[in-house]
Write an enzyme that holds these catalytic residues in place. Sequence first.
Site, PDB file in Angstrom:
ATOM      1  N   HIS A  18     -17.580  41.598  23.229  1.00 58.96           N
ATOM      2  CA  HIS A  18     -17.902  41.277  24.625  1.00 58.96           C
ATOM      3  C   HIS A  18     -19.179  40.447  24.688  1.00 58.96           C
ATOM      4  O   HIS A  18     -19.725  40.037  23.660  1.00 58.96           O
ATOM      5  CB  HIS A  18     -17.979  42.547  25.476  1.00 58.96           C
ATOM      6  CG  HIS A  18     -18.995  43.563  24.998  1.00 58.96           C
ATOM      7  ND1 HIS A  18     -20.344  43.280  24.897  1.00 58.96           N
ATOM      8  CD2 HIS A  18     -18.856  44.842  24.601  1.00 58.96           C
ATOM      9  CE1 HIS A  18     -20.982  44.352  24.479  1.00 58.96           C
ATOM     10  NE2 HIS A  18     -20.101  45.316  24.262  1.00 58.96           N
ATOM     11  N   HIS A  21     -22.218  41.263  22.391  1.00 57.93           N
ATOM     12  CA  HIS A  21     -22.108  40.803  20.999  1.00 57.93           C
ATOM     13  C   HIS A  21     -22.313  39.290  20.929  1.00 57.93           C
ATOM     14  O   HIS A  21     -22.953  38.770  20.020  1.00 57.93           O
ATOM     15  CB  HIS A  21     -20.729  41.128  20.417  1.00 57.93           C
ATOM     16  CG  HIS A  21     -20.318  42.561  20.593  1.00 57.93           C
ATOM     17  ND1 HIS A  21     -19.203  42.927  21.284  1.00 57.93           N
ATOM     18  CD2 HIS A  21     -20.890  43.714  20.167  1.00 57.93           C
ATOM     19  CE1 HIS A  21     -19.090  44.243  21.290  1.00 57.93           C
ATOM     20  NE2 HIS A  21     -20.111  44.745  20.614  1.00 57.93           N
ATOM     21  N   CYS A 126     -24.975  63.272  17.607  1.00 55.49           N
ATOM     22  CA  CYS A 126     -24.119  62.582  18.582  1.00 55.49           C
ATOM     23  C   CYS A 126     -23.116  61.760  17.787  1.00 55.49           C
ATOM     24  O   CYS A 126     -23.514  60.851  17.055  1.00 55.49           O
ATOM     25  CB  CYS A 126     -24.916  61.688  19.514  1.00 55.49           C
ATOM     26  SG  CYS A 126     -23.825  60.592  20.460  1.00 55.49           S
ATOM     27  N   CYS A 129     -23.169  57.890  18.516  1.00 58.09           N
ATOM     28  CA  CYS A 129     -24.262  57.135  17.867  1.00 58.09           C
ATOM     29  C   CYS A 129     -24.147  57.203  16.360  1.00 58.09           C
ATOM     30  O   CYS A 129     -24.762  56.418  15.666  1.00 58.09           O
ATOM     31  CB  CYS A 129     -25.628  57.715  18.179  1.00 58.09           C
ATOM     32  SG  CYS A 129     -26.154  57.648  19.855  1.00 58.09           S
ATOM     33  N   CYS A 143     -27.187  63.393  24.432  1.00 62.73           N
ATOM     34  CA  CYS A 143     -27.641  62.180  23.754  1.00 62.73           C
ATOM     35  C   CYS A 143     -28.157  61.184  24.791  1.00 62.73           C
ATOM     36  O   CYS A 143     -27.499  60.946  25.801  1.00 62.73           O
ATOM     37  CB  CYS A 143     -26.462  61.601  22.965  1.00 62.73           C
ATOM     38  SG  CYS A 143     -26.544  59.832  22.810  1.00 62.73           S
ATOM     39  N   HIS A 146     -25.532  58.006  25.011  1.00 61.88           N
ATOM     40  CA  HIS A 146     -24.166  58.202  25.495  1.00 61.88           C
ATOM     41  C   HIS A 146     -24.020  59.314  26.526  1.00 61.88           C
ATOM     42  O   HIS A 146     -22.935  59.518  27.069  1.00 61.88           O
ATOM     43  CB  HIS A 146     -23.222  58.470  24.313  1.00 61.88           C
ATOM     44  CG  HIS A 146     -23.143  57.312  23.374  1.00 61.88           C
ATOM     45  ND1 HIS A 146     -23.956  57.194  22.269  1.00 61.88           N
ATOM     46  CD2 HIS A 146     -22.395  56.201  23.424  1.00 61.88           C
ATOM     47  CE1 HIS A 146     -23.681  56.054  21.659  1.00 61.88           C
ATOM     48  NE2 HIS A 146     -22.748  55.437  22.332  1.00 61.88           N
ATOM     49  N   LYS A 296     -24.556  49.113  34.200  1.00 60.07           N
ATOM     50  CA  LYS A 296     -24.335  49.146  32.763  1.00 60.07           C
ATOM     51  C   LYS A 296     -22.881  48.726  32.479  1.00 60.07           C
ATOM     52  O   LYS A 296     -21.977  49.113  33.215  1.00 60.07           O
ATOM     53  CB  LYS A 296     -24.577  50.579  32.261  1.00 60.07           C
ATOM     54  CG  LYS A 296     -24.725  50.609  30.780  1.00 60.07           C
ATOM     55  CD  LYS A 296     -25.111  51.948  30.215  1.00 60.07           C
ATOM     56  CE  LYS A 296     -24.991  51.782  28.715  1.00 60.07           C
ATOM     57  NZ  LYS A 296     -24.628  52.850  27.925  1.00 60.07           N
ATOM     58  N   LYS A 299     -16.520  50.623  29.468  1.00 59.62           N
ATOM     59  CA  LYS A 299     -15.062  50.644  29.610  1.00 59.62           C
ATOM     60  C   LYS A 299     -14.677  51.380  30.883  1.00 59.62           C
ATOM     61  O   LYS A 299     -13.820  50.939  31.635  1.00 59.62           O
ATOM     62  CB  LYS A 299     -14.454  51.392  28.406  1.00 59.62           C
ATOM     63  CG  LYS A 299     -13.842  50.431  27.404  1.00 59.62           C
ATOM     64  CD  LYS A 299     -13.021  51.193  26.374  1.00 59.62           C
ATOM     65  CE  LYS A 299     -13.152  50.503  25.030  1.00 59.62           C
ATOM     66  NZ  LYS A 299     -13.173  51.372  23.889  1.00 59.62           N
TER      67      LYS A 299
HETATM   68  N1  MSP Z   1     -22.893  48.387  14.021  1.00 58.78           N
HETATM   69  C1  MSP Z   1     -24.175  48.497  14.613  1.00 58.78           C
HETATM   70  C2  MSP Z   1     -25.145  47.556  13.961  1.00 58.78           C
HETATM   71  C3  MSP Z   1     -25.256  47.663  12.495  1.00 58.78           C
HETATM   72  S1  MSP Z   1     -26.277  46.428  11.826  1.00 58.78           S
HETATM   73  C4  MSP Z   1     -26.462  46.824  10.253  1.00 58.78           C
HETATM   74  C5  MSP Z   1     -24.078  48.221  16.110  1.00 58.78           C
HETATM   75  N2  MSP Z   1     -23.023  47.533  16.523  1.00 58.78           N
HETATM   76  S2  MSP Z   1     -22.661  47.203  18.054  1.00 58.78           S
HETATM   77  O1  MSP Z   1     -21.386  46.546  17.987  1.00 58.78           O
HETATM   78  O2  MSP Z   1     -22.740  48.374  18.834  1.00 58.78           O
HETATM   79  O3  MSP Z   1     -23.725  46.280  18.663  1.00 58.78           O
HETATM   80  C6  MSP Z   1     -24.311  45.255  18.037  1.00 58.78           C
HETATM   81  C7  MSP Z   1     -25.081  44.304  18.914  1.00 58.78           C
HETATM   82  O4  MSP Z   1     -24.497  44.041  20.198  1.00 58.78           O
HETATM   83  C8  MSP Z   1     -26.500  44.767  19.160  1.00 58.78           C
HETATM   84  O5  MSP Z   1     -27.384  43.725  18.846  1.00 58.78           O
HETATM   85  C9  MSP Z   1     -26.502  45.060  20.640  1.00 58.78           C
HETATM   86  O6  MSP Z   1     -27.729  44.937  21.235  1.00 58.78           O
HETATM   87  C10 MSP Z   1     -25.511  44.064  21.175  1.00 58.78           C
HETATM   88  N3  MSP Z   1     -25.068  44.510  22.457  1.00 58.78           N
HETATM   89  C11 MSP Z   1     -24.089  45.410  22.743  1.00 58.78           C
HETATM   90  N4  MSP Z   1     -24.053  45.567  24.096  1.00 58.78           N
HETATM   91  C12 MSP Z   1     -25.017  44.814  24.686  1.00 58.78           C
HETATM   92  C13 MSP Z   1     -25.370  44.489  26.008  1.00 58.78           C
HETATM   93  N5  MSP Z   1     -24.821  45.058  27.048  1.00 58.78           N
HETATM   94  N6  MSP Z   1     -26.334  43.547  26.188  1.00 58.78           N
HETATM   95  C14 MSP Z   1     -26.899  42.871  25.136  1.00 58.78           C
HETATM   96  N7  MSP Z   1     -26.576  43.149  23.899  1.00 58.78           N
HETATM   97  C15 MSP Z   1     -25.794  44.269  23.637  1.00 58.78           C
HETATM   98  O7  MSP Z   1     -24.960  48.605  16.840  1.00 58.78           O
END
Ligand code: MSP
Length: 490
Positions: A18, A21, A126, A129, A143, A146, A296, A299
């Site tokens: 999304h 990412h 959790c 997490c 947590c 979450h 926020k 889903k």
């Molecule tokens: N798998 C772990 C990271 C391991 S690194 C060795 C993880 N993955 S994640 O898919 O949950 O998220 C990764 C990235 O997406 C993070 O940098 C996170 O900040 C970003 N984002 C996820 N949701 C976000 C928002 N709503 N806004 C901005 N970035 C966010 O954590």
Amino acid sequence: MKKYYITTPLYYVNSKPHIGHAYTTIAADVLARYLRSREKEVFFQTGTDEHGSNIEKTARLHGIEPQKWADDVARDFRNLWKTLHIDYDNFIRTTDAAHVKQVQLIFEKLIKDDEVYKGKYEGLYCSSCENFFDESELVEGKCPVHKKNAEKVREETYFFRLSKYEKPLLEYYKNNPGFLSPAYRANEILRFVEGGLKDISVSRTRVAWGIQISSDPAHTIYVWFDALLNYITGAGFELGNKNEKFDKTWPADVQLVGKEIYRFHAVIWPAMLMALGLPLPKKVYAHGWWTVDGEKMSKSRGNIVNPEDVVREYGLDPLRYFIFREVPFGQDGDFSNNSLKQRYNSELANDLGNLFSRTVNMINKYLDSEMPEKPGPSPLLEEMNAVQKGIDADIENLQFGSALDKIWKAVSVLNKKVDTEKPWVMAKTDPEKLKSFLHEMVWCLRLISSWLYPFMPDTSAKMHMHLAIGKPRAADVEPKKIEPLFPRKQ
Ligand code: MSP
């Protein structure tokens, strides 16, 4: 020559990609493109984090084997990066055989060196997490991320001697002030480490979907311990072997992460590297979070922004532009369609799009498409050169919003110049002055197109082409007709 190494986190494959990412990844791409355009050799790595109970659960819920599930979602990520023109050098998956092998070897070495030891763990966990919490960290027993009940868990586990690195970490932060970035996030980490570090549990007996400890296969390696190691395994690290690629790449220059995973990257990760006797990254930079229309993203709320939808509606470059113009990189921000549309129409269609098309049209109309040689020095060009220095500094400091502000200030200077100097009047009164005026405008627009390149590579290429860079006349450019860069949205 050492390569400039940029990393993104590895994205979990339990949800579809999304806008959050996309944010971290596009930021890495902007920096990588900027550096490459400055002739720096760059290694830009991204990828997917595929182990752990959450992913296993999600896959089974869909009646699919975890590996097949991970294959599919990893493909979705790669496809999205293609759509977003992410020009990465390596896409690593934590299920890659080479990564798995190195993680196992590293774990054995850490056991042998007594950096990792076997013990018993009792704590509050959790499962979303994949993290243990202290009682004091929970909010009403739940947590903090979450808002789920943390379960009491008792198990045999391997511990990493994180406590041993409390002082060395503090020392490192002190001697490397750029490491914890942006600076306003440093305090949180300092306070956490000064508060005392405890050894952390780094293996699970209850999680099957993970990398087994070779010498104790009842345990799988904690997903974070496995995933963090990607930053070295993906760069070619081989335990006990000299690896040229790794020597040319490590340490990372910038590791981009979201603020919620900053501790993992600013505390645990550097301590792991210390335990392995490896140099530490130069900078770990945490950005903020996006909400959507003030809420926020989740889903259950059904408000997850899919970058593909935005691209379909507005095009790719407006998305790449918006996310950095709207919010200073580092802080939280809100994604709203209204704001996107407003910026699209006023800043892209009006300010930049009009400046570009009216200048090229005037060159065609008044100067028979003749494009300029490099103009001599002038106050305007001096002003533009100063802007360029500011933009360079901003991008190097990851102040992407500030770089875009500077570019748009320059666009507005040029638009004002056209309005006040009225070239259409010059056309009647002073053709020589008109020529030098328009040639100077084109020259400035060429600069602007080069500044836009890291953020909006397609727009930059279109401008580049119509500004006839490398061609004597605009009329030699194909296609000859200039389409608006950004057609207005109703
Ligand atoms: N798998 C772990 C990271 C391991 S690194 C060795 C993880 N993955 S994640 O898919 O949950 O998220 C990764 C990235 O997406 C993070 O940098 C996170 O900040 C970003 N984002 C996820 N949701 C976000 C928002 N709503 N806004 C901005 N970035 C966010 O954590």
